[in-house]
Design a protein around this motif. Structure first.
Motif, PDB file in Angstrom:
ATOM      1  N   GLU A   1     -15.700  37.130   9.475  1.00  0.00           N
ATOM      2  CA  GLU A   1     -16.197  36.009   8.694  1.00  0.00           C
ATOM      3  C   GLU A   1     -15.045  35.215   8.079  1.00  0.00           C
ATOM      4  OE1 GLU A   1     -19.680  35.525   5.490  1.00  0.00           O
ATOM      5  OE2 GLU A   1     -19.822  37.342   6.729  1.00  0.00           O
ATOM      6  N   ILE A   2     -15.202  33.903   8.061  1.00  0.00           N
ATOM      7  CA  ILE A   2     -14.223  33.037   7.395  1.00  0.00           C
ATOM      8  C   ILE A   2     -14.545  33.028   5.906  1.00  0.00           C
ATOM      9  CG2 ILE A   2     -13.377  30.665   7.193  1.00  0.00           C
ATOM     10  CD1 ILE A   2     -14.069  30.313  10.152  1.00  0.00           C
ATOM     11  N   ASP A   3     -13.597  33.459   5.080  1.00  0.00           N
ATOM     12  CA  ASP A   3     -13.894  33.633   3.660  1.00  0.00           C
ATOM     13  C   ASP A   3     -13.401  32.491   2.781  1.00  0.00           C
ATOM     14  OD1 ASP A   3     -11.177  34.106   3.735  1.00  0.00           O
ATOM     15  OD2 ASP A   3     -11.316  36.228   3.180  1.00  0.00           O
ATOM     16  N   GLN A   4     -12.703  31.519   3.370  1.00  0.00           N
ATOM     17  CA  GLN A   4     -12.301  30.358   2.579  1.00  0.00           C
ATOM     18  C   GLN A   4     -11.894  29.197   3.475  1.00  0.00           C
ATOM     19  OE1 GLN A   4      -8.220  30.705   0.699  1.00  0.00           O
ATOM     20  NE2 GLN A   4      -8.647  32.877   1.035  1.00  0.00           N
ATOM     21  N   HIS A   5     -11.950  28.009   2.913  1.00  0.00           N
ATOM     22  CA  HIS A   5     -11.507  26.805   3.620  1.00  0.00           C
ATOM     23  C   HIS A   5     -10.040  26.594   3.283  1.00  0.00           C
ATOM     24  CE1 HIS A   5     -15.684  24.886   4.415  1.00  0.00           C
ATOM     25  NE2 HIS A   5     -15.817  26.185   4.200  1.00  0.00           N
ATOM     26  N   SER A   6      -9.146  27.073   4.147  1.00  0.00           N
ATOM     27  CA  SER A   6      -7.717  27.054   3.824  1.00  0.00           C
ATOM     28  C   SER A   6      -6.867  26.425   4.921  1.00  0.00           C
ATOM     29  CB  SER A   6      -7.223  28.484   3.552  1.00  0.00           C
ATOM     30  OG  SER A   6      -7.419  29.311   4.690  1.00  0.00           O
ATOM     31  N   GLY A   7      -7.499  25.754   5.888  1.00  0.00           N
ATOM     32  CA  GLY A   7      -6.761  25.140   6.974  1.00  0.00           C
ATOM     33  C   GLY A   7      -6.191  23.785   6.606  1.00  0.00           C
ATOM     34  N   ALA A   8      -5.168  23.375   7.336  1.00  0.00           N
ATOM     35  CA  ALA A   8      -4.531  22.075   7.120  1.00  0.00           C
ATOM     36  C   ALA A   8      -4.146  21.488   8.471  1.00  0.00           C
ATOM     37  CB  ALA A   8      -3.307  22.206   6.214  1.00  0.00           C
ATOM     38  N   LEU A   9      -3.722  20.233   8.440  1.00  0.00           N
ATOM     39  CA  LEU A   9      -3.290  19.522   9.638  1.00  0.00           C
ATOM     40  C   LEU A   9      -1.779  19.330   9.589  1.00  0.00           C
ATOM     41  CD1 LEU A   9      -3.892  17.801  12.198  1.00  0.00           C
ATOM     42  CD2 LEU A   9      -4.220  15.855  10.652  1.00  0.00           C
ATOM     43  N   PHE A  10      -1.117  19.598  10.724  1.00  0.00           N
ATOM     44  CA  PHE A  10       0.336  19.512  10.805  1.00  0.00           C
ATOM     45  C   PHE A  10       0.761  18.669  12.012  1.00  0.00           C
ATOM     46  CE2 PHE A  10      -0.914  23.503   8.923  1.00  0.00           C
ATOM     47  CZ  PHE A  10      -0.084  23.643   7.825  1.00  0.00           C
ATOM     48  N   ARG A  11       1.931  18.073  11.913  1.00  0.00           N
ATOM     49  CA  ARG A  11       2.570  17.381  13.028  1.00  0.00           C
ATOM     50  C   ARG A  11       3.888  18.071  13.327  1.00  0.00           C
ATOM     51  NH1 ARG A  11       4.180  12.856  10.678  1.00  0.00           N
ATOM     52  NH2 ARG A  11       6.350  13.557  10.690  1.00  0.00           N
ATOM     53  N   ILE A  12       4.072  18.489  14.569  1.00  0.00           N
ATOM     54  CA  ILE A  12       5.318  19.118  14.988  1.00  0.00           C
ATOM     55  C   ILE A  12       6.100  18.112  15.824  1.00  0.00           C
ATOM     56  CG2 ILE A  12       6.375  21.020  16.251  1.00  0.00           C
ATOM     57  CD1 ILE A  12       3.871  22.672  15.701  1.00  0.00           C
ATOM     58  N   ASP A  13       7.258  17.730  15.347  1.00  0.00           N
ATOM     59  CA  ASP A  13       8.091  16.758  16.052  1.00  0.00           C
ATOM     60  C   ASP A  13       8.848  17.436  17.187  1.00  0.00           C
ATOM     61  OD1 ASP A  13       7.175  14.794  14.360  1.00  0.00           O
ATOM     62  OD2 ASP A  13       8.906  14.882  13.019  1.00  0.00           O
ATOM     63  N   PRO A  14       9.417  16.657  18.123  1.00  0.00           N
ATOM     64  CA  PRO A  14      10.097  17.248  19.287  1.00  0.00           C
ATOM     65  C   PRO A  14      11.217  18.216  18.936  1.00  0.00           C
ATOM     66  CG  PRO A  14       9.628  14.941  19.711  1.00  0.00           C
ATOM     67  CD  PRO A  14       9.253  15.194  18.276  1.00  0.00           C
ATOM     68  N   ASN A  15      11.828  18.081  17.752  1.00  0.00           N
ATOM     69  CA  ASN A  15      12.902  19.002  17.370  1.00  0.00           C
ATOM     70  C   ASN A  15      12.381  20.290  16.726  1.00  0.00           C
ATOM     71  OD1 ASN A  15      12.092  18.182  14.837  1.00  0.00           O
ATOM     72  ND2 ASN A  15      14.033  17.225  14.266  1.00  0.00           N
ATOM     73  N   GLY A  16      11.056  20.416  16.615  1.00  0.00           N
ATOM     74  CA  GLY A  16      10.463  21.628  16.057  1.00  0.00           C
ATOM     75  C   GLY A  16      10.141  21.555  14.585  1.00  0.00           C
ATOM     76  N   SER A  17      10.574  20.500  13.910  1.00  0.00           N
ATOM     77  CA  SER A  17      10.264  20.376  12.484  1.00  0.00           C
ATOM     78  C   SER A  17       8.780  20.070  12.300  1.00  0.00           C
ATOM     79  CB  SER A  17      11.107  19.276  11.846  1.00  0.00           C
ATOM     80  OG  SER A  17      10.803  18.012  12.405  1.00  0.00           O
ATOM     81  N   ALA A  18       8.186  20.685  11.301  1.00  0.00           N
ATOM     82  CA  ALA A  18       6.752  20.537  11.057  1.00  0.00           C
ATOM     83  C   ALA A  18       6.502  19.825   9.738  1.00  0.00           C
ATOM     84  CB  ALA A  18       6.071  21.900  11.048  1.00  0.00           C
ATOM     85  N   THR A  19       5.534  18.917   9.749  1.00  0.00           N
ATOM     86  CA  THR A  19       5.149  18.174   8.558  1.00  0.00           C
ATOM     87  C   THR A  19       3.668  18.416   8.285  1.00  0.00           C
ATOM     88  OG1 THR A  19       6.754  16.434   9.036  1.00  0.00           O
ATOM     89  CG2 THR A  19       4.967  15.884   7.515  1.00  0.00           C
ATOM     90  N   ARG A  20       3.354  18.833   7.067  1.00  0.00           N
ATOM     91  CA  ARG A  20       1.939  19.003   6.695  1.00  0.00           C
ATOM     92  C   ARG A  20       1.382  17.646   6.268  1.00  0.00           C
ATOM     93  NH1 ARG A  20      -0.531  20.309   1.823  1.00  0.00           N
ATOM     94  NH2 ARG A  20       1.463  20.924   0.885  1.00  0.00           N
ATOM     95  N   LEU A  21       0.229  17.274   6.830  1.00  0.00           N
ATOM     96  CA  LEU A  21      -0.336  15.943   6.623  1.00  0.00           C
ATOM     97  C   LEU A  21      -1.560  15.928   5.721  1.00  0.00           C
ATOM     98  CD1 LEU A  21      -0.048  14.804  10.334  1.00  0.00           C
ATOM     99  CD2 LEU A  21       1.432  14.109   8.451  1.00  0.00           C
ATOM    100  N   THR A  22      -2.097  17.093   5.392  1.00  0.00           N
ATOM    101  CA  THR A  22      -3.282  17.178   4.537  1.00  0.00           C
ATOM    102  C   THR A  22      -3.126  18.337   3.564  1.00  0.00           C
ATOM    103  OG1 THR A  22      -4.515  18.730   5.924  1.00  0.00           O
ATOM    104  CG2 THR A  22      -4.728  16.368   6.460  1.00  0.00           C
ATOM    105  N   GLU A  23      -4.063  18.444   2.666  1.00  0.00           N
ATOM    106  CA  GLU A  23      -4.157  19.628   1.820  1.00  0.00           C
ATOM    107  C   GLU A  23      -4.705  20.795   2.642  1.00  0.00           C
ATOM    108  OE1 GLU A  23      -2.984  19.683  -1.243  1.00  0.00           O
ATOM    109  OE2 GLU A  23      -2.473  17.560  -1.073  1.00  0.00           O
ATOM    110  N   PHE A  24      -4.603  22.002   2.086  1.00  0.00           N
ATOM    111  CA  PHE A  24      -5.197  23.189   2.724  1.00  0.00           C
ATOM    112  C   PHE A  24      -6.676  23.216   2.353  1.00  0.00           C
ATOM    113  CE2 PHE A  24      -0.695  24.317   2.481  1.00  0.00           C
ATOM    114  CZ  PHE A  24      -0.470  24.845   3.752  1.00  0.00           C
ATOM    115  N   GLU A  25      -7.506  22.562   3.137  1.00  0.00           N
ATOM    116  CA  GLU A  25      -8.888  22.325   2.728  1.00  0.00           C
ATOM    117  C   GLU A  25      -9.925  22.483   3.831  1.00  0.00           C
ATOM    118  OE1 GLU A  25     -10.033  18.050   2.493  1.00  0.00           O
ATOM    119  OE2 GLU A  25      -7.861  17.723   2.392  1.00  0.00           O
TER     120      GLU A  25
END
Length: 301
Positions: free
Chosen positions: A130-154
């Motif tokens: 069971e999923i016990d919380q809404h904790s996902g977020a959206l990320f963008r991974i650039d070609p060099n591997g760096s990741a940017t979070r674009l939303t809250e964990f919601e």
């Protein structure tokens, strides 16, 4: 409801088929089976199928521009996968949240890999939890591997990623909320703004993966709803297409004219009786349409 004729493309039945992508150059289709821990490749010219096993749950895939391989979202992070050797190289860990895993992923027109996370619904053996919380977020991974979070964990279950033909709008969904959002998209920076609801509370199933056509309409697979719906840019449903499986999971357009719609599906959550009653559950399906889909973009890393 519109009556499209769907055919099973292979004899494979996936536990959770996902992330179909079309390779125009080789007229091939790639997709993953999350719980089956497999990456599949179908050469439509020869009908030959090749599969690779993975140690972690593969949740999404995109081909690379510069190498014979792909970027793969695994439960524990993004990796580079080599089709010739089968080698998996860790590449980016966008979400360090304990108890979360990656889910939906897709490349944008500029070759950046976007991935959404969620509270894991899988035990290590692949059984459901069971999923016990809404904790996902959206990320963008650039070609060099760096990741940017674009939303809250919601988000409960991150799903659906698509960009409009004019590259001004990005679509993203949350299955647990039964909602698909639209954002203003900056193609130069990969930034998002002005989130609004495109569609919510549609009664049949929940939003899973999507494809988009040249008219800017979103073809959304409805998990548990046995259908795909076509959503116009202003949020209207102008087609409801019956699919002969309970859990269609995602779709993409392929073939030389990009008018064949390929649909993955899942056996996950179904009973043994349901599986015996309908042998198509978990199949990769295809149907002809009168619409032309946008291509699947490649990862620039």
């Amino acid at each position: 409801m519109m009556g499209f004729v769907f055919d099973a493309v292979t004899d494979i039945r996936d536990q959770v088929g996902e992330s179909p992508i079309w390779d125009t150059e080789t007229r091939s289709l790639y997709w993953v089976d999350i719980i089956g821990k497999s990456i599949h490749h179908l050469d439509t010219r020869t009908s030959k199928i090749r599969s690779w096993d993975t140690d972690d749950f593969p949740t999404a895939i995109a081909l690379r521009h510069t190498a014979s391989g792909a970027v793969v979202a695994l439960a524990g992070g993004a990796a580079l996968f080599d089709f010739e050797s089968g080698a998996v190289t860790s590449f980016s860990s966008p979400d360090p949240t304990e108890g979360n895993r990656l889910n939906e992923g897709r490349c944008d027109p500029s070759g950046r890999f976007w991935v959404g996370s969620m509270r894991t619904n899988l035990n290590p053996d692949g059984s459901g939890r069971e999923i016990d919380q809404h904790s996902g977020a959206l990320f963008r991974i650039d070609p060099n591997g760096s990741a940017t979070r674009l939303t809250e964990f919601e988000f409960g279950i991150s799903n659906t990623m698509a960009w409009s033909p004019d590259e001004r709008t990005f679509y993203f969904g949350d299955s647990l909320r039964n909602v698909i959002f639209a954002f203003d998209y900056d193609a130069d920076t990969g930034g998002l703004s002005n989130r609004r609801v495109l569609l919510e509370n549609y009664a049949h199933g929940v939003p899973d993966g999507s494809a988009i056509d040249d008219d800017g309409c979103l073809w959304n697979a409805r998990f548990g709803g046995s259908r795909i719906i076509r959503i116009t840019p202003d949020g209207r449903i102008d087609r409801e297409i019956a699919v002969p499986v309970t859990n269609p999971t995602s779709c993409t357009f392929g073939a030389s004219d990009r008018k064949t719609l390929y649909v993955t599906s899942a056996q996950f959550t179904l009973t043994e009786t349901q599986l015996q009653t309908n042998p198509l559950e978990g199949a990769l399906l295809a149907t002809q349409t009168d619409c032309t889909g946008l291509p699947d973009y490649r990862f620039a890393g």
